[in-house]
Scaffold this active site. Structure first.
Site, PDB file in Angstrom:
ATOM      1  N   ARG A 165      -0.178   0.964  36.208  1.00  0.00           N
ATOM      2  CA  ARG A 165      -0.315   2.238  35.349  1.00  0.00           C
ATOM      3  C   ARG A 165       0.756   3.379  35.733  1.00  0.00           C
ATOM      4  O   ARG A 165       0.796   4.130  35.154  1.00  0.00           O
ATOM      5  CB  ARG A 165      -1.541   2.728  36.203  1.00  0.00           C
ATOM      6  N   TYR A 215      -6.302   1.726  51.834  1.00  0.00           N
ATOM      7  CA  TYR A 215      -5.512   1.379  50.754  1.00  0.00           C
ATOM      8  C   TYR A 215      -4.222   1.956  50.908  1.00  0.00           C
ATOM      9  O   TYR A 215      -3.974   3.318  51.207  1.00  0.00           O
ATOM     10  CB  TYR A 215      -6.043   1.989  49.285  1.00  0.00           C
ATOM     11  N   ALA A 217      -0.010  -4.496  47.942  1.00  0.00           N
ATOM     12  CA  ALA A 217       0.512  -5.819  47.470  1.00  0.00           C
ATOM     13  C   ALA A 217       0.558  -5.337  45.874  1.00  0.00           C
ATOM     14  O   ALA A 217       1.175  -6.009  45.229  1.00  0.00           O
ATOM     15  CB  ALA A 217      -0.393  -7.030  47.793  1.00  0.00           C
ATOM     16  N   TYR A 262      29.452  25.398  46.466  1.00  0.00           N
ATOM     17  CA  TYR A 262      29.198  23.733  46.677  1.00  0.00           C
ATOM     18  C   TYR A 262      29.715  23.470  47.760  1.00  0.00           C
ATOM     19  O   TYR A 262      31.031  23.380  47.964  1.00  0.00           O
ATOM     20  CB  TYR A 262      29.305  22.897  45.704  1.00  0.00           C
TER      21      TYR A 262
HETATM   22  C1  UD1 Z   1      -9.859   1.204  44.148  1.00  0.00           C
HETATM   23  C2  UD1 Z   1     -11.301   0.810  44.096  1.00  0.00           C
HETATM   24  C3  UD1 Z   1     -12.065   1.876  43.702  1.00  0.00           C
HETATM   25  C4  UD1 Z   1     -12.006   3.022  44.270  1.00  0.00           C
HETATM   26  C5  UD1 Z   1     -10.174   3.451  44.285  1.00  0.00           C
HETATM   27  C6  UD1 Z   1      -9.972   4.327  45.185  1.00  0.00           C
HETATM   28  C7  UD1 Z   1     -11.492  -1.745  43.832  1.00  0.00           C
HETATM   29  C8  UD1 Z   1     -11.988  -2.946  43.039  1.00  0.00           C
HETATM   30  N1  UD1 Z   1     -11.487  -0.556  43.483  1.00  0.00           N
HETATM   31  O1  UD1 Z   1      -9.577   1.016  42.667  1.00  0.00           O
HETATM   32  O2  UD1 Z   1     -13.705   1.482  43.806  1.00  0.00           O
HETATM   33  O3  UD1 Z   1     -12.539   3.935  43.814  1.00  0.00           O
HETATM   34  O4  UD1 Z   1      -9.667   2.293  44.575  1.00  0.00           O
HETATM   35  O5  UD1 Z   1      -8.751   4.831  45.172  1.00  0.00           O
HETATM   36  O6  UD1 Z   1     -11.117  -1.945  45.102  1.00  0.00           O
HETATM   37  N2  UD1 Z   1      -4.119  -4.361  45.948  1.00  0.00           N
HETATM   38  C9  UD1 Z   1      -3.517  -5.439  46.456  1.00  0.00           C
HETATM   39  N3  UD1 Z   1      -3.892  -6.617  45.803  1.00  0.00           N
HETATM   40  C10 UD1 Z   1      -4.599  -6.746  44.576  1.00  0.00           C
HETATM   41  C11 UD1 Z   1      -4.916  -5.441  44.231  1.00  0.00           C
HETATM   42  C12 UD1 Z   1      -4.687  -4.246  44.784  1.00  0.00           C
HETATM   43  O7  UD1 Z   1      -3.089  -5.426  47.715  1.00  0.00           O
HETATM   44  O8  UD1 Z   1      -4.755  -7.928  44.048  1.00  0.00           O
HETATM   45  C13 UD1 Z   1      -3.824  -3.014  46.587  1.00  0.00           C
HETATM   46  C14 UD1 Z   1      -3.011  -1.942  45.818  1.00  0.00           C
HETATM   47  O9  UD1 Z   1      -1.596  -2.008  46.153  1.00  0.00           O
HETATM   48  C15 UD1 Z   1      -3.491  -0.612  46.257  1.00  0.00           C
HETATM   49  C16 UD1 Z   1      -5.016  -0.958  46.619  1.00  0.00           C
HETATM   50  O10 UD1 Z   1      -5.160  -2.347  46.751  1.00  0.00           O
HETATM   51  O11 UD1 Z   1      -2.702   0.097  47.393  1.00  0.00           O
HETATM   52  C17 UD1 Z   1      -6.012  -0.442  45.605  1.00  0.00           C
HETATM   53  O12 UD1 Z   1      -5.937  -0.949  44.357  1.00  0.00           O
HETATM   54  P1  UD1 Z   1      -5.658  -0.197  42.976  1.00  0.00           P
HETATM   55  O13 UD1 Z   1      -5.337  -1.005  41.920  1.00  0.00           O
HETATM   56  O14 UD1 Z   1      -5.002   0.877  43.151  1.00  0.00           O
HETATM   57  O15 UD1 Z   1      -7.618  -0.010  42.924  1.00  0.00           O
HETATM   58  P2  UD1 Z   1      -8.059   1.180  42.026  1.00  0.00           P
HETATM   59  O16 UD1 Z   1      -8.259   0.555  40.461  1.00  0.00           O
HETATM   60  O17 UD1 Z   1      -7.355   2.274  42.350  1.00  0.00           O
HETATM   61 MG    MG Z   2      -5.739   2.871  43.416  1.00  0.00          MG
END
Ligand code: UD1
Ligand code: MG
Length: 422
Positions: free
Chosen positions: A17, A102, A12, A334
């Site tokens: 970043r 994820y 979601a 081409y």
């Molecule tokens: C997260 C983990 C971290 C881990 C890392 C591995 C948490 C708090 N941290 O950090 O410990 O080392 O992944 O890659 O979980 N997402 C949602 N809804 C939200 C926020 C995020 O669906 O409100 C989804 C994002 O789309 C993404 C995943 O969750 O696919 C992870 O979120 P992201 O913001 O990438 O977390 P990291 O900072 O990478």
């Molecule tokens: Mg991540």
């Protein structure tokens, strides 16, 4: 795989970043959205309960989901714990094991996932984490262990002190839970951190404090753990995935002279004994037969099909083109929106002028045609079998079989007296 496993994919989040308008999970790795790799992984588990949690620009993300995947919407993107809560709302009535993935974790392999799930089930664990050892763990949540080396929490990079930042064991984000333990403890998570988000990772400490069994297994190849948050990580993942793709082709009998400068997208087919020269880009869906020769500096774009023994040589661009067997397109050409027969020779510098400014038009070149150097074929055009064009011709009309044409615009000179080509 076990039927009682449900999967929740978190997808979601925004692309903060990445600094992008495109949702992060749709950013491409080897010609395919990163979420596609995660979906393949999930498909390998054959679970009947798969939920994708979508939020940011969900109308774009849902387009790449198979119909069998349920969608749960996270209204406010306030953290991974809240996303899991949304995912669980689509699993009412389901009892058993929940796997969390994820969407930004595309390099994970099915073998690793199966190992994690097996460990979890066999040892009757309440929460099993997939962890990794990284020399440079910056950016990831760190795994905290107590004196007995049991996992007792996860601290996110932003909230970690200097000692914690030194921990090399990280959270990959992939976790397996007993569903009831996950569900009943999510509500205790508070946004007590610098980002003011509901961190899923906090559940580890909550479970451990309550005396539930929290355990972890380490992924052998730490590259599988790569989470994509930035463009730099996207490029790293691209290069690792490219190595996997190229290795697979080499194992299947394709020569890749310089894998580092050969970019072959996911979802291409290449027959054995084909040789790929350096600095070549082959895009998704391209099909190449056996014993072909491609490059150096070739760009084969969508819907290109080379039959067996074809040469697509130096500085060639092809798109939406079917090339018959033993046909040679050796130098600077081409070829777009075209169908070429077999045993055709395309001279250096040939261009199929497919675009008239409004629409794309087709070129058809039949078997045994010999196209002279620097010929421009203004499409739509059909060139009959055994026809020949003189160097520098500009073809604006269809050319009958066995005819020699030349000039600007090309005019018929005579019948071709011998079968051209080879
Ligand atoms: C997260 C983990 C971290 C881990 C890392 C591995 C948490 C708090 N941290 O950090 O410990 O080392 O992944 O890659 O979980 N997402 C949602 N809804 C939200 C926020 C995020 O669906 O409100 C989804 C994002 O789309 C993404 C995943 O969750 O696919 C992870 O979120 P992201 O913001 O990438 O977390 P990291 O900072 O990478
Ligand atoms: Mg991540």
């Amino acid at each position: 795989m076990k039927k009682d496993i449900a999967v929740i994919i978190l997808a979601a989040g925004k692309s903060t970043r990445m600094k992008s308008e495109v949702p992060k999970v749709l950013h491409s790795i080897c010609g395919r959205p990163m979420l596609g790799y995660v979906l393949d992984l999930v498909a390998s588990l054959k679970s009947r309960h798969v939920v994708a949690v979508l939020g940011h620009k969900q109308e774009l993300v849902r387009k790449i989901l198979p119909k069998s995947v349920k969608i749960a919407i996270q209204k406010n993107l306030i953290g991974t714990a809240d996303a899991v809560k949304a995912g669980l709302s689509a699993l009412k009535g389901f009892k058993g094991t929940v796997l969390l993935l994820y969407g930004d974790n595309p390099l994970l392999k099915d073998k690793t996932l199966k190992k994690l799930i097996d460990y979890h089930l066999k040892n009757n664990v309440d929460a099993t984490l997939l962890t990794a050892h990284l020399k440079k763990p910056a950016g990831y949540g760190r795994i905290m262990r107590d004196k007995c080396f049991n996992i007792c929490g996860i601290v996110e990079e932003k909230d970690a002190d200097e000692v914690q930042k030194d921990i090399k064991e990280i959270n990959t984000g992939i976790m397996v839970f007993k569903k009831d333990k996950l569900e009943e403890n999510l509500k205790y998570i508070r946004p007590n951190n610098l980002k003011k988000e509901y961190y899923l990772t906090d559940i580890v400490e909550i479970l451990a404090k309550k005396g539930y069994l929290v355990d972890g297994i380490k992924v052998e190849d730490a590259q599988e753990a790569l989470g994509i948050n930035t463009r730099k990580e996207l490029a790293q993942a691209g290069s690792l995935m490219q190595t996997r793709i190229n290795d697979k082709f080499m194992q299947a009998g394709v020569t890749i002279m310089d894998p580092k400068s050969t970019f072959i997208n996911f979802g291409t087919k290449i027959g054995s004994d084909t040789k790929i020269y350096p600095f070549t880009v082959i895009e998704r869906g391209v099909k190449i037969g056996k014993r072909c020769s491609v490059g150096p500096f070739a760009h084969l774009r969508e819907n290109v099909e080379l039959k067996d023994d074809v040469t697509a040589g130096n500085f060639i661009e092809m798109v939406r083109a079917k090339i018959g067997s033993k046909t040679l397109v050796k130098h600077f050409s081409y070829i777009g929106d075209s169908t070429l027969g077999s045993n055709v020779n395309i001279g250096a510098g040939t261009v199929t002028a497919n675009f008239d400014g409004i629409r794309k038009n087709n070129t058809i070149i039949k078997d045994n045609v010999n196209i002279g150097s620097d010929t421009i074929i203004v499409a739509p055009a059909k060139i009959g079998k055994f026809a020949v064009t003189g160097a520098g011709s500009v073809v604006t009309k269809n050319i009958p079989d066995k005819t020699v044409v030349a000039g600007v615009p090309a005019r018929i000179l005579r019948k071709s007296v011998f079968p051209a080509g080879r």
